[in-house]
Enzyme design. Structure first.
Site, PDB file in Angstrom:
ATOM      1  N   ASN A   1     -10.352  -0.290  -0.533  1.00 27.27           N
ATOM      2  CA  ASN A   1      -8.858  -0.202  -0.434  1.00 27.27           C
ATOM      3  C   ASN A   1      -8.171  -0.638  -1.687  1.00 27.27           C
ATOM      4  O   ASN A   1      -7.841  -1.951  -1.887  1.00 27.27           O
ATOM      5  CB  ASN A   1      -8.412  -0.825   0.725  1.00 27.27           C
ATOM      6  CG  ASN A   1      -6.916  -0.718   1.097  1.00 27.27           C
ATOM      7  OD1 ASN A   1      -6.010  -0.501   0.328  1.00 27.27           O
ATOM      8  ND2 ASN A   1      -6.353  -1.416   2.200  1.00 27.27           N
TER       9      ASN A   1
ATOM     10  N   HIS B   1      -3.869   7.224   3.035  1.00 32.03           N
ATOM     11  CA  HIS B   1      -4.414   5.812   2.470  1.00 32.03           C
ATOM     12  C   HIS B   1      -5.825   5.740   2.814  1.00 32.03           C
ATOM     13  O   HIS B   1      -6.097   5.933   4.029  1.00 32.03           O
ATOM     14  CB  HIS B   1      -3.214   4.917   3.151  1.00 32.03           C
ATOM     15  CG  HIS B   1      -3.450   3.537   2.586  1.00 32.03           C
ATOM     16  ND1 HIS B   1      -4.021   3.383   1.354  1.00 32.03           N
ATOM     17  CD2 HIS B   1      -3.282   2.370   3.060  1.00 32.03           C
ATOM     18  CE1 HIS B   1      -3.944   1.955   1.029  1.00 32.03           C
ATOM     19  NE2 HIS B   1      -3.829   1.467   2.368  1.00 32.03           N
TER      20      HIS B   1
ATOM     21  N   CYS C   1       0.752  -1.282   0.154  1.00 32.57           N
ATOM     22  CA  CYS C   1       0.193   0.023   0.094  1.00 32.57           C
ATOM     23  C   CYS C   1       0.686   1.277   0.032  1.00 32.57           C
ATOM     24  O   CYS C   1       0.374   2.309  -0.390  1.00 32.57           O
ATOM     25  CB  CYS C   1      -0.733   0.051   1.288  1.00 32.57           C
ATOM     26  SG  CYS C   1      -2.113  -1.348   1.029  1.00 32.57           S
TER      27      CYS C   1
HETATM   28  N1  COA Z   1     -19.244  -9.055   7.588  1.00 34.17           N
HETATM   29  C1  COA Z   1     -19.651  -9.532   8.647  1.00 34.17           C
HETATM   30  N2  COA Z   1     -18.856 -10.135   9.834  1.00 34.17           N
HETATM   31  C2  COA Z   1     -17.509 -10.156   9.546  1.00 34.17           C
HETATM   32  C3  COA Z   1     -17.116  -9.681   8.426  1.00 34.17           C
HETATM   33  C4  COA Z   1     -17.745  -9.284   7.453  1.00 34.17           C
HETATM   34  N3  COA Z   1     -17.356  -8.895   6.291  1.00 34.17           N
HETATM   35  N4  COA Z   1     -15.762  -9.806   8.575  1.00 34.17           N
HETATM   36  C5  COA Z   1     -15.647 -10.082   9.753  1.00 34.17           C
HETATM   37  N5  COA Z   1     -16.772 -10.283  10.468  1.00 34.17           N
HETATM   38  C6  COA Z   1     -17.118 -10.811  11.900  1.00 34.17           C
HETATM   39  C7  COA Z   1     -15.812 -11.551  12.452  1.00 34.17           C
HETATM   40  O1  COA Z   1     -16.071 -12.989  12.240  1.00 34.17           O
HETATM   41  C8  COA Z   1     -15.984 -11.226  14.032  1.00 34.17           C
HETATM   42  O2  COA Z   1     -17.219 -12.395  14.390  1.00 34.17           O
HETATM   43  P1  COA Z   1     -16.913 -12.908  15.800  1.00 34.17           P
HETATM   44  O3  COA Z   1     -17.047 -11.784  16.833  1.00 34.17           O
HETATM   45  O4  COA Z   1     -18.254 -13.776  15.742  1.00 34.17           O
HETATM   46  O5  COA Z   1     -15.591 -13.668  15.885  1.00 34.17           O
HETATM   47  C9  COA Z   1     -16.406  -9.977  14.110  1.00 34.17           C
HETATM   48  O6  COA Z   1     -17.106  -9.676  12.838  1.00 34.17           O
HETATM   49  C10 COA Z   1     -15.604  -9.049  14.522  1.00 34.17           C
HETATM   50  O7  COA Z   1     -14.371  -9.057  13.663  1.00 34.17           O
HETATM   51  P2  COA Z   1     -13.004  -8.274  13.933  1.00 34.17           P
HETATM   52  O8  COA Z   1     -12.280  -8.655  12.969  1.00 34.17           O
HETATM   53  O9  COA Z   1     -12.687  -8.149  15.376  1.00 34.17           O
HETATM   54  O10 COA Z   1     -13.675  -6.939  13.369  1.00 34.17           O
HETATM   55  P3  COA Z   1     -12.858  -5.675  13.207  1.00 34.17           P
HETATM   56  O11 COA Z   1     -13.726  -4.688  13.908  1.00 34.17           O
HETATM   57  O12 COA Z   1     -11.597  -5.610  13.740  1.00 34.17           O
HETATM   58  O13 COA Z   1     -12.977  -5.164  11.640  1.00 34.17           O
HETATM   59  C11 COA Z   1     -11.644  -5.059   9.792  1.00 34.17           C
HETATM   60  C12 COA Z   1     -12.642  -5.956  10.940  1.00 34.17           C
HETATM   61  C13 COA Z   1     -10.948  -6.116   8.751  1.00 34.17           C
HETATM   62  C14 COA Z   1     -12.576  -4.290   9.043  1.00 34.17           C
HETATM   63  C15 COA Z   1     -10.590  -4.224  10.540  1.00 34.17           C
HETATM   64  O14 COA Z   1      -9.665  -5.162  11.646  1.00 34.17           O
HETATM   65  C16 COA Z   1      -9.775  -3.386   9.762  1.00 34.17           C
HETATM   66  O15 COA Z   1     -10.027  -2.586   8.980  1.00 34.17           O
HETATM   67  N6  COA Z   1      -8.326  -3.789  10.036  1.00 34.17           N
HETATM   68  C17 COA Z   1      -7.367  -3.290   9.172  1.00 34.17           C
HETATM   69  C18 COA Z   1      -7.255  -3.610   7.808  1.00 34.17           C
HETATM   70  C19 COA Z   1      -6.537  -2.813   6.823  1.00 34.17           C
HETATM   71  O16 COA Z   1      -6.569  -1.646   6.751  1.00 34.17           O
HETATM   72  N7  COA Z   1      -5.622  -3.526   6.006  1.00 34.17           N
HETATM   73  C20 COA Z   1      -5.066  -2.814   4.976  1.00 34.17           C
HETATM   74  C21 COA Z   1      -3.888  -2.126   5.815  1.00 34.17           C
HETATM   75  S1  COA Z   1      -3.251  -1.078   4.405  1.00 34.17           S
END
Ligand code: COA
Length: 317
Positions: free
Chosen positions: A274, A244, A113
């Site tokens: 993204n 970003h 990224c």
């Molecule tokens: N739809 C519905 N539920 C989802 C899901 C989706 N697309 N993706 C994950 N879940 C669920 C998970 O399974 C989890 O369920 P559980 O509590 O029953 O286990 C719950 O949602 C919470 O998951 P979690 O991973 O803790 O959510 P979060 O609030 O951290 O959000 C991201 C997940 C990926 C959106 C977040 O962590 C994020 O944006 N991280 C950075 C990613 C990023 O920017 N990467 C690139 C960097 S360049």
């Protein structure tokens, strides 16, 4: 003292739009979950047969048109991507063949990224050193090709697009300063395999989202503070932050820590998802073409991604 400045910007998004409602039909997810956790509402996906270089070519031609330049005027191509058409030749070379500026140096940077931030920083140095007059810094991706469309934790995030800037020599600093970093100790929190390491055969993006989120907010805040301190300015001096576009919550948390109102932050993540290396130049071009960003504005660009790699730049547009 010779400097570089942005002569023009360009970007391109593939025609196909995939909404959160489309994803609801493919995965166990919901529009509400995606919007609340990421801010993303829709994203663009490349057509079958449309490649990373195809997207980049559109973005570059838009930048050249805006600058009133021809492809033959370009004397350096730096191409940030994590989804190259081929192992080799690199995307910069493939693009050069299409533009027709044969013989000029062309290479890719694979810093995920942060690819565009690295490309911009390197291009600036070539222009400052007098080794290039018109340098292209590009970020372009077809992340849809390395997305596991059955994995709801990543499939809702990543998308396709391209952005480019054309740098030219200037009397006063346009690219004021750039600051690049990497910490390979975190490589396994966010990666895609399918390379020559046979122990990682899958190309699908693999991510520990929670860990990435926390480190991204802390690192981006420090990165912005580093750039502000190096130039002895406070956040209030910025006309725009062009971050970003990974997740609206990461952008809001970073802006909050810097006490920067969201009115001065360019956000495109809701419409683009993204797009990795393409996200910053896409957002910059959106800011310019929508009339928000004007000549003379002081802008901070930043990106963070797999590696981890990260970088920021202060520019006077
Ligand atoms: N739809 C519905 N539920 C989802 C899901 C989706 N697309 N993706 C994950 N879940 C669920 C998970 O399974 C989890 O369920 P559980 O509590 O029953 O286990 C719950 O949602 C919470 O998951 P979690 O991973 O803790 O959510 P979060 O609030 O951290 O959000 C991201 C997940 C990926 C959106 C977040 O962590 C994020 O944006 N991280 C950075 C990613 C990023 O920017 N990467 C690139 C960097 S360049």
């Amino acid at each position: 003292m010779r400097y570089s400045r942005i002569a023009a910007t360009g970007s391109y998004l593939p025609a196909k739009v995939l909404t959160n409602f489309d994803l609801e039909k493919m995965l166990n997810t919901s529009d509400q979950w995606i919007r609340e956790r990421t801010g993303i509402e829709r994203r663009h996906i490349a057509a079958d047969g449309e490649t990373t270089v195809d997207l980049a070519e559109h973005a570059v031609r838009a930048a050249l048109d805006a600058a009133g330049c021809r492809p033959e005027d370009v004397d350096l191509i730096i191409f940030g991507t994590t989804t190259p058409n081929l192992f080799f030749p690199n995307c910069g070379v493939l693009l050069q063949a299409r533009l027709g500026c044969r013989g000029v140096p062309a290479f890719s940077v694979e810093t995920a990224c942060s690819g565009f931030m690295y490309a911009l920083s390197i291009a600036d140095k070539f222009v400052r050193a007098g080794e290039a007059k018109r340098a292209l810094a590009i970020g372009a991706e077809t992340l849809s090709r390395i997305t596991d469309w059955t994995d709801r934790s990543t499939a809702v995030l990543f998308a396709d697009g391209a952005g480019a800037v054309l740098l030219e020599p200037a009397e006063a600093p346009g690219i004021v300063s750039t600051h690049l970093h990497a910490d390979g100790g975190y490589w396994d929190l966010l990666y895609s395999g399918g390379g020559t390491d046979l122990s990682k055969p899958s190309r699908a993006i693999t991510m520990k989202g929670n860990d990435v989120f926390k480190i991204a907010v802390n690192t981006l805040t420090k990165s912005i503070e580093e750039t502000l301190a190096a130039n002895r300015i406070v956040p209030a001096a910025l006309d725009w932050l062009v971050p970003h576009q990974a997740n609206l919550r990461i952008i809001q948390a970073t802006a909050r820590r810097l006490d920067l109102p969201m009115e001065r932050v360019i956000t495109t993540v809701q419409d683009h998802g993204n797009t990795s290396a393409a996200s910053v130049p896409l957002a910059l071009d959106f800011g310019v073409r929508s009339g928000k960003i004007r000549r003379g504005d002081l802008i901070l660009l930043e990106a963070f991604g797999g590696g981890f790699t990260w970088g920021s730049a202060l520019i006077r547009y």
